[in-house]
Scaffold this motif. Structure first.
Motif, PDB file in Angstrom:
ATOM      1  N   LEU A 203       0.817  -1.215   0.000  1.00 38.73           N
ATOM      2  CA  LEU A 203       0.000   0.000   0.000  1.00 38.73           C
ATOM      3  C   LEU A 203       0.848   1.262   0.000  1.00 38.73           C
ATOM      4  N   ARG A 204       1.955   1.228   0.735  1.00 36.59           N
ATOM      5  CA  ARG A 204       2.788   2.433   0.839  1.00 36.59           C
ATOM      6  C   ARG A 204       3.385   2.833  -0.514  1.00 36.59           C
ATOM      7  N   LYS A 205       3.573   1.862  -1.404  1.00 35.19           N
ATOM      8  CA  LYS A 205       4.093   2.175  -2.748  1.00 35.19           C
ATOM      9  C   LYS A 205       3.165   3.116  -3.503  1.00 35.19           C
ATOM     10  N   TYR A 206       1.864   2.988  -3.222  1.00 35.35           N
ATOM     11  CA  TYR A 206       0.847   3.724  -3.987  1.00 35.35           C
ATOM     12  C   TYR A 206       0.163   4.816  -3.159  1.00 35.35           C
ATOM     13  N   ALA A 207       0.681   5.053  -1.956  1.00 35.41           N
ATOM     14  CA  ALA A 207       0.040   6.008  -1.034  1.00 35.41           C
ATOM     15  C   ALA A 207      -0.098   7.385  -1.673  1.00 35.41           C
ATOM     16  N   GLY A 208      -1.247   8.012  -1.445  1.00 33.25           N
ATOM     17  CA  GLY A 208      -1.497   9.361  -1.923  1.00 33.25           C
ATOM     18  C   GLY A 208      -1.959   9.443  -3.361  1.00 33.25           C
ATOM     19  N   GLN A 209      -2.064   8.297  -4.055  1.00 32.85           N
ATOM     20  CA  GLN A 209      -2.441   8.315  -5.475  1.00 32.85           C
ATOM     21  C   GLN A 209      -3.927   8.040  -5.707  1.00 32.85           C
ATOM     22  N   GLY A 210      -4.624   7.591  -4.654  1.00 38.73           N
ATOM     23  CA  GLY A 210      -6.070   7.374  -4.781  1.00 38.73           C
ATOM     24  C   GLY A 210      -6.424   6.352  -5.847  1.00 38.73           C
ATOM     25  N   LYS A 211      -7.555   6.600  -6.517  1.00 40.35           N
ATOM     26  CA  LYS A 211      -8.066   5.621  -7.484  1.00 40.35           C
ATOM     27  C   LYS A 211      -7.160   5.439  -8.698  1.00 40.35           C
ATOM     28  N   ARG A 212      -6.277   6.409  -8.951  1.00 46.02           N
ATOM     29  CA  ARG A 212      -5.350   6.279 -10.082  1.00 46.02           C
ATOM     30  C   ARG A 212      -4.493   5.020  -9.953  1.00 46.02           C
ATOM     31  N   ALA A 213      -4.152   4.673  -8.723  1.00 42.02           N
ATOM     32  CA  ALA A 213      -3.268   3.528  -8.486  1.00 42.02           C
ATOM     33  C   ALA A 213      -4.031   2.282  -8.050  1.00 42.02           C
ATOM     34  N   MET A 214      -5.354   2.376  -8.057  1.00 41.73           N
ATOM     35  CA  MET A 214      -6.166   1.310  -7.472  1.00 41.73           C
ATOM     36  C   MET A 214      -5.908  -0.055  -8.122  1.00 41.73           C
ATOM     37  N   PHE A 215      -5.880  -0.095  -9.452  1.00 46.71           N
ATOM     38  CA  PHE A 215      -5.792  -1.399 -10.121  1.00 46.71           C
ATOM     39  C   PHE A 215      -4.405  -2.031  -9.962  1.00 46.71           C
ATOM     40  N   ASP A 216      -3.364  -1.201 -10.000  1.00 43.47           N
ATOM     41  CA  ASP A 216      -2.010  -1.737  -9.792  1.00 43.47           C
ATOM     42  C   ASP A 216      -1.870  -2.301  -8.378  1.00 43.47           C
ATOM     43  N   CYS A 217      -2.370  -1.544  -7.422  1.00 44.31           N
ATOM     44  CA  CYS A 217      -2.286  -1.980  -6.016  1.00 44.31           C
ATOM     45  C   CYS A 217      -3.129  -3.241  -5.795  1.00 44.31           C
ATOM     46  N   GLN A 218      -4.313  -3.239  -6.400  1.00 38.93           N
ATOM     47  CA  GLN A 218      -5.210  -4.393  -6.297  1.00 38.93           C
ATOM     48  C   GLN A 218      -4.524  -5.662  -6.792  1.00 38.93           C
ATOM     49  N   LYS A 219      -3.865  -5.559  -7.922  1.00 32.62           N
ATOM     50  CA  LYS A 219      -3.201  -6.732  -8.497  1.00 32.62           C
ATOM     51  C   LYS A 219      -2.083  -7.230  -7.585  1.00 32.62           C
ATOM     52  N   GLU A 220      -1.298  -6.294  -7.041  1.00 31.37           N
ATOM     53  CA  GLU A 220      -0.209  -6.705  -6.141  1.00 31.37           C
ATOM     54  C   GLU A 220      -0.741  -7.404  -4.888  1.00 31.37           C
ATOM     55  N   LEU A 221      -1.815  -6.855  -4.325  1.00 30.93           N
ATOM     56  CA  LEU A 221      -2.404  -7.477  -3.134  1.00 30.93           C
ATOM     57  C   LEU A 221      -2.931  -8.875  -3.453  1.00 30.93           C
ATOM     58  N   GLU A 222      -3.617  -9.012  -4.588  1.00 33.16           N
ATOM     59  CA  GLU A 222      -4.153 -10.322  -4.986  1.00 33.16           C
ATOM     60  C   GLU A 222      -3.034 -11.330  -5.235  1.00 33.16           C
ATOM     61  N   ASP A 223      -1.975 -10.882  -5.920  1.00 32.10           N
ATOM     62  CA  ASP A 223      -0.841 -11.778  -6.197  1.00 32.10           C
ATOM     63  C   ASP A 223      -0.164 -12.242  -4.910  1.00 32.10           C
ATOM     64  N   ALA A 224      -0.234 -11.385  -3.868  1.00 31.92           N
ATOM     65  CA  ALA A 224       0.391 -11.728  -2.581  1.00 31.92           C
ATOM     66  C   ALA A 224      -0.549 -12.525  -1.674  1.00 31.92           C
ATOM     67  N   GLY A 225      -1.769 -12.794  -2.163  1.00 28.87           N
ATOM     68  CA  GLY A 225      -2.715 -13.615  -1.389  1.00 28.87           C
ATOM     69  C   GLY A 225      -3.650 -12.847  -0.493  1.00 28.87           C
ATOM     70  N   PHE A 226      -3.806 -11.532  -0.752  1.00 29.22           N
ATOM     71  CA  PHE A 226      -4.685 -10.700   0.092  1.00 29.22           C
ATOM     72  C   PHE A 226      -5.902 -10.230  -0.699  1.00 29.22           C
ATOM     73  N   GLU A 227      -6.615 -11.208  -1.299  1.00 29.22           N
ATOM     74  CA  GLU A 227      -7.753 -10.871  -2.171  1.00 29.22           C
ATOM     75  C   GLU A 227      -8.811 -10.034  -1.476  1.00 29.22           C
ATOM     76  N   GLU A 228      -9.131 -10.381  -0.233  1.00 22.43           N
ATOM     77  CA  GLU A 228     -10.223  -9.673   0.463  1.00 22.43           C
ATOM     78  C   GLU A 228      -9.855  -8.225   0.785  1.00 22.43           C
TER      79      GLU A 228
END
Length: 232
Positions: A203-228
């Protein structure tokens, strides 16, 4: 006729002073101003004819009063602190102060919470979301130790000023809305005061970017096993 309508309350009580004297006594028992005892003729305190209390300075509640604020505050020029006071609501809180410290209570709703705050510390209460919190002027929301189910109520876009948000990690909590914050702290629920690094580092990688970074962050979280957590 009904004689009671002819008896004005001012005939029974010559002035408001009896009520004000009682309010001052309650203030002196339960509160300090600028970490000092409140005096009988304290010029930092003004009690209105309606019984509301305004204070020039910082207010600390030092003695609980049956799970409530025992006098009605109007404005406080500094911060307002009422920690470990068994509070269940913001009833009687000032409508205006600059920062609020209410950790370790039983608060679960932001109804009647002061607006226009610079910072708020609500650690270890019972909040499940942030609905009703005025976030417009906040630069710090310290909310660790709350059983959050959503981040509803946080800003939808990054505010103009830097914003720091602290929460405790929960496996089923959608976290992408934290991306509106410039600084994100996610505590590990099993280790006091330690960060939950697997999620926080993403999350800290994308902090302050809001929805602009949502999909990139979402993918990283899912790939790391944090789907929920990978939800807005």
């Amino acid at each position: 006729g009904d004689w009671s309508s002819d008896v004005c309350s001012s005939d029974l009580f010559p002035s408001h002073d009896i009520g004000k004297e009682h309010i001052l006594t309650v203030l002196r028992i339960h509160f300090q101003v600028d970490n000092e005892e409140i005096k009988r003729d304290d010029n930092r305190i003004e009690i209105g004819d309606d019984g509301s209390v305004s204070v020039w300075g910082n207010v600390r509640m030092t003695k609980p009063a049956g799970g409530r604020i025992p006098v009605r505050f109007d404005q406080v020029s500094g911060w307002f602190q009422a920690e470990r006071c068994f509070l269940t609501s913001f009833e009687n809180f000032p409508w205006s102060c600059n920062s609020l410290f209410v950790a370790e209570n039983d608060l679960s709703s932001f109804n009647k919470c002061p607006a226009g705050l610079l910072s708020i510390d609500i650690q270890n209460n019972r909040f499940e979301n942030f609905t009703g919190l005025d976030t417009e002027t906040l630069d710090l929301i310290e909310a660790t130790g709350n059983p959050l189910k959503s981040l509803e109520g946080l800003p939808k876009t990054p505010p103009e000023e830097p914003l720091r948000i602290g929460i405790t990690y929960r496996k089923d909590l959608p976290l992408l809305r934290l991306l509106v914050a410039t600084e994100i702290d996610i505590l590990d629920p099993r280790r006091s005061y330690k960060r939950f690094e697997p999620v926080q580092s993403i999350l800290r990688k994308y902090a302050g970017q809001g929805k602009r970074a949502m999909f990139d962050c979402q993918k990283e979280l899912e790939d790391a096993g944090f789907e929920e957590n990978a939800r807005w």
